[in-house]
Write a protein that holds these residues in place. Structure first.
Motif, PDB file in Angstrom:
ATOM      1  N   ARG A 256       0.875  -1.107   0.152  1.00  0.00           N
ATOM      2  CA  ARG A 256      -0.049   0.202  -0.030  1.00  0.00           C
ATOM      3  C   ARG A 256       1.003   1.261  -0.041  1.00  0.00           C
ATOM      4  NH1 ARG A 256      -1.526   4.940   1.812  1.00  0.00           N
ATOM      5  NH2 ARG A 256      -3.671   5.390   2.106  1.00  0.00           N
ATOM      6  N   GLY A 257       0.944   2.130  -0.990  1.00  0.00           N
ATOM      7  CA  GLY A 257       1.477   3.434  -1.107  1.00  0.00           C
ATOM      8  C   GLY A 257       0.405   4.368  -1.162  1.00  0.00           C
ATOM      9  N   THR A 258       1.133   5.655  -1.041  1.00  0.00           N
ATOM     10  CA  THR A 258       0.874   7.068  -1.174  1.00  0.00           C
ATOM     11  C   THR A 258       1.505   7.804  -2.288  1.00  0.00           C
ATOM     12  OG1 THR A 258       0.061   6.996   1.036  1.00  0.00           O
ATOM     13  CG2 THR A 258       0.231   9.209  -0.084  1.00  0.00           C
ATOM     14  N   PHE A 259       0.775   8.305  -3.099  1.00  0.00           N
ATOM     15  CA  PHE A 259       1.042   9.162  -4.194  1.00  0.00           C
ATOM     16  C   PHE A 259       1.067  10.720  -3.818  1.00  0.00           C
ATOM     17  CE2 PHE A 259      -2.621   8.696  -6.518  1.00  0.00           C
ATOM     18  CZ  PHE A 259      -2.919  10.072  -6.992  1.00  0.00           C
ATOM     19  N   THR A 260       1.988  11.625  -3.974  1.00  0.00           N
ATOM     20  CA  THR A 260       1.793  13.033  -3.625  1.00  0.00           C
ATOM     21  C   THR A 260       2.019  13.858  -4.831  1.00  0.00           C
ATOM     22  OG1 THR A 260       4.399  13.278  -3.115  1.00  0.00           O
ATOM     23  CG2 THR A 260       2.924  12.211  -1.388  1.00  0.00           C
ATOM     24  N   ARG A 261       2.185  15.207  -4.553  1.00  0.00           N
ATOM     25  CA  ARG A 261       2.622  16.036  -5.829  1.00  0.00           C
ATOM     26  C   ARG A 261       4.004  15.831  -6.341  1.00  0.00           C
ATOM     27  NH1 ARG A 261       1.952  22.339  -6.953  1.00  0.00           N
ATOM     28  NH2 ARG A 261       0.539  22.138  -8.509  1.00  0.00           N
ATOM     29  N   TYR A 262       4.846  14.950  -5.506  1.00  0.00           N
ATOM     30  CA  TYR A 262       6.248  14.704  -6.068  1.00  0.00           C
ATOM     31  C   TYR A 262       6.267  13.659  -7.329  1.00  0.00           C
ATOM     32  CZ  TYR A 262       7.620  16.705  -1.533  1.00  0.00           C
ATOM     33  OH  TYR A 262       7.927  17.287  -0.329  1.00  0.00           O
ATOM     34  N   ASP A 275       6.007  -5.066 -11.232  1.00  0.00           N
ATOM     35  CA  ASP A 275       7.362  -5.730 -11.734  1.00  0.00           C
ATOM     36  C   ASP A 275       8.141  -6.308 -10.691  1.00  0.00           C
ATOM     37  OD1 ASP A 275       6.638  -4.864 -14.415  1.00  0.00           O
ATOM     38  OD2 ASP A 275       7.810  -2.862 -14.188  1.00  0.00           O
ATOM     39  N   LEU A 276       7.963  -5.866  -9.360  1.00  0.00           N
ATOM     40  CA  LEU A 276       8.605  -6.531  -8.341  1.00  0.00           C
ATOM     41  C   LEU A 276       8.165  -7.881  -7.992  1.00  0.00           C
ATOM     42  CD1 LEU A 276       9.403  -3.524  -6.071  1.00  0.00           C
ATOM     43  CD2 LEU A 276      11.021  -4.766  -7.412  1.00  0.00           C
ATOM     44  N   GLY A 277       6.915  -8.212  -8.653  1.00  0.00           N
ATOM     45  CA  GLY A 277       6.409  -9.500  -8.300  1.00  0.00           C
ATOM     46  C   GLY A 277       4.855  -9.215  -7.642  1.00  0.00           C
ATOM     47  N   PHE A 278       4.558  -8.167  -7.159  1.00  0.00           N
ATOM     48  CA  PHE A 278       3.353  -8.122  -6.358  1.00  0.00           C
ATOM     49  C   PHE A 278       2.072  -7.979  -6.924  1.00  0.00           C
ATOM     50  CE2 PHE A 278       6.626  -5.552  -4.108  1.00  0.00           C
ATOM     51  CZ  PHE A 278       6.932  -6.437  -2.616  1.00  0.00           C
ATOM     52  N   LYS A 279       1.253  -8.892  -6.476  1.00  0.00           N
ATOM     53  CA  LYS A 279      -0.180  -8.908  -7.335  1.00  0.00           C
ATOM     54  C   LYS A 279      -1.297  -8.329  -6.542  1.00  0.00           C
ATOM     55  CE  LYS A 279       1.599 -12.017 -10.171  1.00  0.00           C
ATOM     56  NZ  LYS A 279       1.811 -11.405 -11.763  1.00  0.00           N
ATOM     57  N   GLN A 280      -1.067  -7.621  -5.223  1.00  0.00           N
ATOM     58  CA  GLN A 280      -2.055  -7.183  -4.617  1.00  0.00           C
ATOM     59  C   GLN A 280      -1.491  -5.633  -4.489  1.00  0.00           C
ATOM     60  OE1 GLN A 280      -4.754  -8.928  -4.732  1.00  0.00           O
ATOM     61  NE2 GLN A 280      -3.896 -10.753  -5.104  1.00  0.00           N
ATOM     62  N   ILE A 281      -1.955  -4.393  -5.039  1.00  0.00           N
ATOM     63  CA  ILE A 281      -1.227  -3.528  -4.918  1.00  0.00           C
ATOM     64  C   ILE A 281      -2.492  -2.352  -4.778  1.00  0.00           C
ATOM     65  CG2 ILE A 281      -0.091  -1.664  -6.207  1.00  0.00           C
ATOM     66  CD1 ILE A 281       1.030  -4.059  -7.977  1.00  0.00           C
ATOM     67  N   SER A 282      -2.048  -1.287  -3.848  1.00  0.00           N
ATOM     68  CA  SER A 282      -2.967  -0.025  -3.612  1.00  0.00           C
ATOM     69  C   SER A 282      -1.984   1.235  -3.449  1.00  0.00           C
ATOM     70  CB  SER A 282      -3.717  -0.122  -2.333  1.00  0.00           C
ATOM     71  OG  SER A 282      -4.509   0.890  -2.058  1.00  0.00           O
ATOM     72  N   VAL A 283      -2.123   2.041  -4.466  1.00  0.00           N
ATOM     73  CA  VAL A 283      -1.350   3.327  -4.295  1.00  0.00           C
ATOM     74  C   VAL A 283      -2.395   4.612  -4.194  1.00  0.00           C
ATOM     75  CG1 VAL A 283       0.396   4.888  -5.389  1.00  0.00           C
ATOM     76  CG2 VAL A 283       0.693   2.428  -5.266  1.00  0.00           C
ATOM     77  N   GLU A 284      -2.398   5.084  -3.291  1.00  0.00           N
ATOM     78  CA  GLU A 284      -3.580   6.153  -2.951  1.00  0.00           C
ATOM     79  C   GLU A 284      -3.248   7.407  -2.856  1.00  0.00           C
ATOM     80  OE1 GLU A 284      -6.234   4.635   0.031  1.00  0.00           O
ATOM     81  OE2 GLU A 284      -5.829   2.714  -0.429  1.00  0.00           O
TER      82      GLU A 284
END
Length: 452
Positions: A256-262, A275-284
């Motif tokens: 689980r990640g967070t995206f910002t204005r960066y 690409d790192l192999g993760f199948k369950q992803i959340s970036v909010e």
């Protein structure tokens, strides 16, 4: 109410009150778009409707009209609002079914955007005692009434700082569930820095889900997710998280990640995690005061929406190639979705879902923790601010004026009430920037369904 949009090669109409989603040929789509504004014409195709849909033959439009009329007669298009009457007498009970246990108001990271003020929620740092944790389990059992299934999330700060209490709490809950005919489901959210084989074995044996915090590419993650010495966490956590994912057979976890204005190009971070192999992803999207340099601004909305479309295209491509992954915000159930209560009111914050701090204070959810105005009670006395819990119980999309004419209200259930309070000073006035992004994500999710 009907919402029409075109995306990823599909022309789509969402009938809001029936929940039906229609993928249409262009003549039918254009007619539906016209009727969504002008109102459906029961007596046949008008000249105005044909003029609006210029470029199609009368024969094609008449055929499309008959298809639309059949849907209308079957209560699948242009249906009336059947929920407004339900909402007039709507009130959730205070049957607590989920608890967020703040076992640690401390953290070994100093994430720049942390809503929890680096783990202490604006107060003093501290760890929850086992006595308090057991009292929290007793509280949720007592207040869950006849409900059997109970969710408990071990949260922080960083809960692995207090892992012995986590283990003993699980043990105690297992003992109590046998005595009270309950079934506990546990989740833990961690930054992974303290996650070793012994802890992972316990988590895999006892917890239904684990949430692993990482923001994506190394340069993005390490810009904001740093330790007390300002060093990034990426190199340390990636191999650990990969081990977790594989140990759980690529299921029942989320990175689980967070995206910002960066990183408004956050699709690259989602794909990097895939690409790192993760199948369950959340970036909010980050939720932060506008004056912060990393906070999203209204002027970023178009860029972010285009990025969601970019991600959706690659998402479809990878699914079709057999190398797909799940992205939390693109997962939508159009067949067996949430019940009407869930659609009207959302997560149950403040009445069905509550958070407990290390001191034993009770708040509507983890995001309200530390805000004394929203303390609803404590473990010694139980829920004492019943007026506040009643307010949360009554809140739904029909008590929020901004939601009344929104086509997406049954997908977001009025949005996060904590964000509404923090940005607008009212749990009934949604955080508008988040609304724009939510609607785009729903469109992407439905367009993905159509494409696949």
């Amino acid at each position: 109410m009907v919402h029409c949009f075109e995306m990823l090669g599909s022309s789509i109409a969402i009938d809001v009150y029936s929940g039906c989603v229609h993928v249409m040929e262009k003549p039918a789509y254009m007619l539906t778009k016209y009727y969504s504004e002008a109102g459906f014409e029961k007596d046949g195709l008008s000249e105005k409707a044909m003029a609006f849909c210029g470029g199609f033959s009368r024969e094609a439009l008449e055929e499309a009209y008959e298809e639309i009329k059949e849907l209308y007669d079957g209560d699948m298009l242009f249906t009336e609002d059947c929920y407004q009457e339900i909402a007039k007498n709507f009130k959730k009970g205070t049957v607590v079914k989920a608890l967020c246990l703040h076992v640690a108001h401390d953290c070994n990271l100093r994430c720049k955007y942390c809503f929890a003020d680096e783990g202490d929620y604006g107060g003093k740092k501290g760890l929850m005692s086992l006595e308090t944790a057991k009292a929290a389990i007793d509280f949720v059992i007592k207040n869950s009434a006849s409900r059997r299934n109970i969710e408990v999330d071990f949260f922080g700060g960083e809960p692995l700082l207090n892992f012995d209490v986590v283990k003993e709490t699980v043990k105690y809950a297992r003992e109590q569930e046998k005595l009270h005919d309950k079934n506990f489901r546990f989740t833990i959210t961690t930054n992974g820095l303290l996650l070793d084989d012994e802890k992972l074995a316990f988590i895999n044996e006892n917890m239904c889900n684990i949430v692993l915090s990482i923001d994506g590419r190394k340069e993005i993650n390490d810009r904001v997710r740093v330790n007390v010495n300002k060093k990034g966490s990426y190199d340390k956590i990636v191999p650990v998280f990969q081990k977790v994912a594989e140990s759980r057979n690529q299921d029942n976890y989320y990175v689980r990640g967070t995206f910002t204005r960066y990183n408004l190009d956050f699709a690259k971070d989602v794909l990097h995690l895939a690409d790192l192999g993760f199948k369950q992803i959340s970036v909010e999207p980050v939720v932060a005061p506008f004056e912060e340099d990393y906070a999203l601004q209204y002027e970023d909305i178009d860029t972010i929406c285009k990025e969601y479309e970019t991600l959706a295209k690659e998402y479809i491509k990878r699914k079709q190639e057999g190398n797909g992954f799940n992205f939390f915000h693109f997962m939508i159930d159009l067949d067996q979705g949430p019940c009407v209560v869930k659609r009207l009111s959302g997560c149950g914050c403040g009445c069905e879902y509550m958070a407990v701090t290390p001191e034993g204070d009770i708040y509507p959810c983890h995001q309200f923790a530390g805000n004394e105005e929203f303390k609803v009670g404590n473990l010694n006395d139980g829920i004492t601010n019943k007026e506040l819990t009643a307010k949360f119980a009554k809140t739904n999309v029909y008590t929020k004026p901004d939601c009344a004419n929104c086509w997406a209200k049954f997908y977001c259930s009025g949005g996060c009430v904590a964000n509404a309070q923090n940005f607008n000073g009212s749990i009934e006035k949604p955080y508008d920037l988040a609304c724009h992004l939510q609607k785009k994500r729903v469109e992407c999710a439905i367009a993905i369904k159509a494409a696949l």
